[in-house]
Scaffold this active site. Structure first.
Site, PDB file in Angstrom:
ATOM      1  N   GLN A  46       2.824   8.343  -3.460  1.00 36.12           N
ATOM      2  CA  GLN A  46       3.309   7.615  -2.295  1.00 36.12           C
ATOM      3  C   GLN A  46       4.729   7.102  -2.509  1.00 36.12           C
ATOM      4  O   GLN A  46       5.231   7.058  -3.626  1.00 36.12           O
ATOM      5  CB  GLN A  46       2.374   6.438  -2.004  1.00 36.12           C
ATOM      6  CG  GLN A  46       2.243   5.469  -3.164  1.00 36.12           C
ATOM      7  CD  GLN A  46       0.988   4.647  -3.125  1.00 36.12           C
ATOM      8  OE1 GLN A  46       0.346   4.505  -2.091  1.00 36.12           O
ATOM      9  NE2 GLN A  46       0.606   4.080  -4.261  1.00 36.12           N
ATOM     10  N   HIS A  77      -5.135 -12.360   0.224  1.00 34.53           N
ATOM     11  CA  HIS A  77      -5.713 -12.319  -1.117  1.00 34.53           C
ATOM     12  C   HIS A  77      -6.779 -13.388  -1.324  1.00 34.53           C
ATOM     13  O   HIS A  77      -7.795 -13.131  -1.987  1.00 34.53           O
ATOM     14  CB  HIS A  77      -4.603 -12.451  -2.167  1.00 34.53           C
ATOM     15  CG  HIS A  77      -3.715 -11.252  -2.230  1.00 34.53           C
ATOM     16  ND1 HIS A  77      -2.338 -11.334  -2.155  1.00 34.53           N
ATOM     17  CD2 HIS A  77      -4.004  -9.927  -2.333  1.00 34.53           C
ATOM     18  CE1 HIS A  77      -1.825 -10.113  -2.230  1.00 34.53           C
ATOM     19  NE2 HIS A  77      -2.813  -9.245  -2.331  1.00 34.53           N
ATOM     20  N   ASP A 101      -0.584  -4.697  -6.493  1.00 37.74           N
ATOM     21  CA  ASP A 101       0.406  -5.779  -6.470  1.00 37.74           C
ATOM     22  C   ASP A 101      -0.046  -6.963  -7.312  1.00 37.74           C
ATOM     23  O   ASP A 101       0.772  -7.789  -7.717  1.00 37.74           O
ATOM     24  CB  ASP A 101       0.676  -6.232  -5.032  1.00 37.74           C
ATOM     25  CG  ASP A 101      -0.588  -6.663  -4.318  1.00 37.74           C
ATOM     26  OD1 ASP A 101      -1.039  -7.807  -4.512  1.00 37.74           O
ATOM     27  OD2 ASP A 101      -1.140  -5.852  -3.556  1.00 37.74           O
ATOM     28  N   GLU A 121      -6.157   0.772 -10.427  1.00 40.02           N
ATOM     29  CA  GLU A 121      -5.110   1.161  -9.483  1.00 40.02           C
ATOM     30  C   GLU A 121      -4.780   2.638  -9.681  1.00 40.02           C
ATOM     31  O   GLU A 121      -4.591   3.096 -10.810  1.00 40.02           O
ATOM     32  CB  GLU A 121      -3.867   0.296  -9.699  1.00 40.02           C
ATOM     33  CG  GLU A 121      -2.592   0.785  -9.038  1.00 40.02           C
ATOM     34  CD  GLU A 121      -2.684   0.889  -7.531  1.00 40.02           C
ATOM     35  OE1 GLU A 121      -2.268   1.930  -6.994  1.00 40.02           O
ATOM     36  OE2 GLU A 121      -3.173  -0.067  -6.896  1.00 40.02           O
ATOM     37  N   ASP A 170      -9.582  -3.583  -2.603  1.00 40.80           N
ATOM     38  CA  ASP A 170      -8.279  -3.965  -2.051  1.00 40.80           C
ATOM     39  C   ASP A 170      -7.490  -2.679  -1.817  1.00 40.80           C
ATOM     40  O   ASP A 170      -6.532  -2.371  -2.517  1.00 40.80           O
ATOM     41  CB  ASP A 170      -7.569  -4.895  -3.035  1.00 40.80           C
ATOM     42  CG  ASP A 170      -6.283  -5.470  -2.476  1.00 40.80           C
ATOM     43  OD1 ASP A 170      -5.927  -5.134  -1.330  1.00 40.80           O
ATOM     44  OD2 ASP A 170      -5.629  -6.249  -3.196  1.00 40.80           O
ATOM     45  N   ASP A 173      -4.056   1.517   3.418  1.00 37.31           N
ATOM     46  CA  ASP A 173      -4.472   1.989   4.738  1.00 37.31           C
ATOM     47  C   ASP A 173      -5.203   3.329   4.615  1.00 37.31           C
ATOM     48  O   ASP A 173      -4.712   4.241   3.945  1.00 37.31           O
ATOM     49  CB  ASP A 173      -3.226   2.147   5.621  1.00 37.31           C
ATOM     50  CG  ASP A 173      -3.571   2.366   7.076  1.00 37.31           C
ATOM     51  OD1 ASP A 173      -3.289   1.468   7.881  1.00 37.31           O
ATOM     52  OD2 ASP A 173      -4.124   3.436   7.397  1.00 37.31           O
TER      53      ASP A 173
END
Length: 296
Positions: A46, A77, A101, A121, A170, A173
């Site tokens: 990305q 959060h 993040d 992640e 988390d 989109d």
């Protein structure tokens, strides 16, 4: 992987450089003035952009979609993390899928009972950029209780059975990048299997206005897997519609009946959004949301 680089000078204000984000359908969107470009990079997965806005502070974007701003990230959060964390009787081991993040991790680590928090992640460049430029949210990366794993979350969670007290999704989109993998029934089943018997689950499930299709689909799929599935809402000012949905699920814990407000009242860490009244109120859904979910 592209090396991190900083922009050496501020952009001239008279140029009026703007960031545009188009919501689902491309008929409505958000724009923010860019005072200074901090970082821009492209991973194998990305595009990553970080810039400064005069009102919102540092803004973090993936593939043109706003992930966090310094000014309002606490809303998202805190609601994603503390609803499940306060509902579990003694959360010791937590898995966060997505959230590169670091904001959700930061909130989870506020709970002293936590012995280990795994942040899974998919994009290592997000972790690297967050560590360098998103100091407000990435402050938990070096906590001794933290383990950072670079992996596809949908594949990673399948490795575990009866392992975690809390799992928090988390995700990005679902319409772009890797986010869609975290909205499948197979993924939710893997999360169910990875939870202990008293384990709890929460996921961001998009906004119930512009992204009604994904919102309904997530609820439908989660409720097929978990016997207790409840949607809750919260303000999120720079996300589409300003109202964001989350879905709580468990094997037996009810988010209202089993909620102990005294635990929140006695919590000694700073909370800017979440409190015991907000917890209860967030599960009260507007009629149009109830109707879309088939609850009325």
């Amino acid at each position: 992987m592209e090396k991190l680089k900083e922009f050496e000078r501020d952009l001239q204000p008279r140029q009026h450089l703007w960031y545009f984000e188009y919501y689902t359908g491309n008929n409505v969107g958000l724009f923010m003035k860019i005072n200074r470009m901090i970082y821009s990079g492209q991973s194998d997965i990305q595009r990553i952009d970080i810039f400064e806005n005069p009102d919102l502070g540092v803004v973090f974007s993936l593939d043109g979609i706003t992930m966090t701003t310094e000014k309002d990230e606490f809303m998202y959060h805190e609601m994603l993390a503390h609803v499940p964390m306060f509902l579990h009787p003694n959360p010791k081991k937590v898995l966060i899928i997505g959230g590169g993040d670091g904001g959700t991790l930061r909130e989870v680590l506020k709970h002293d009972s936590v012995e280990k928090a795994v942040l899974c992640e998919v994009d290592g460049l997000v972790i690297e950029a967050a560590r360098k430029y998103l100091k407000q949210t990435s402050c938990g990366f070096d906590d001794p209780r933290t383990e950072i794993v670079i992996a596809n979350g949908a594949e990673y969670v399948r490795k575990f059975k009866n392992e975690f007290d809390v799992i928090i999704i988390d995700s990005t989109d679902p319409t772009a990048g890797q986010g869609g993998h975290l909205f499948t029934e197979e993924f939710y089943q893997a999360c169910y299997d990875a939870l202990k018997e008293d384990g709890v689950f929460s996921a961001e499930t998009e906004d119930p206005f512009y992204d009604i299709g994904w919102f309904k689909l997530a609820y439908k799929r989660i409720s097929k897997v978990f016997p207790i599935t409840k949607v809750y809402l919260g303000f999120m000012t720079t996300y589409p519609s300003g109202m964001w949905s989350y879905t709580f699920a468990s094997k037996g814990i009810d988010p209202i009946k089993d909620f102990n407000p005294e635990k929140v009242k006695n919590f000694n860490k700073e909370l800017k959004y979440y409190n015991e009244e907000v917890h209860v109120a967030s599960f009260a859904l507007p009629n149009f949301v109830k109707k879309e979910l088939g609850l009325m």
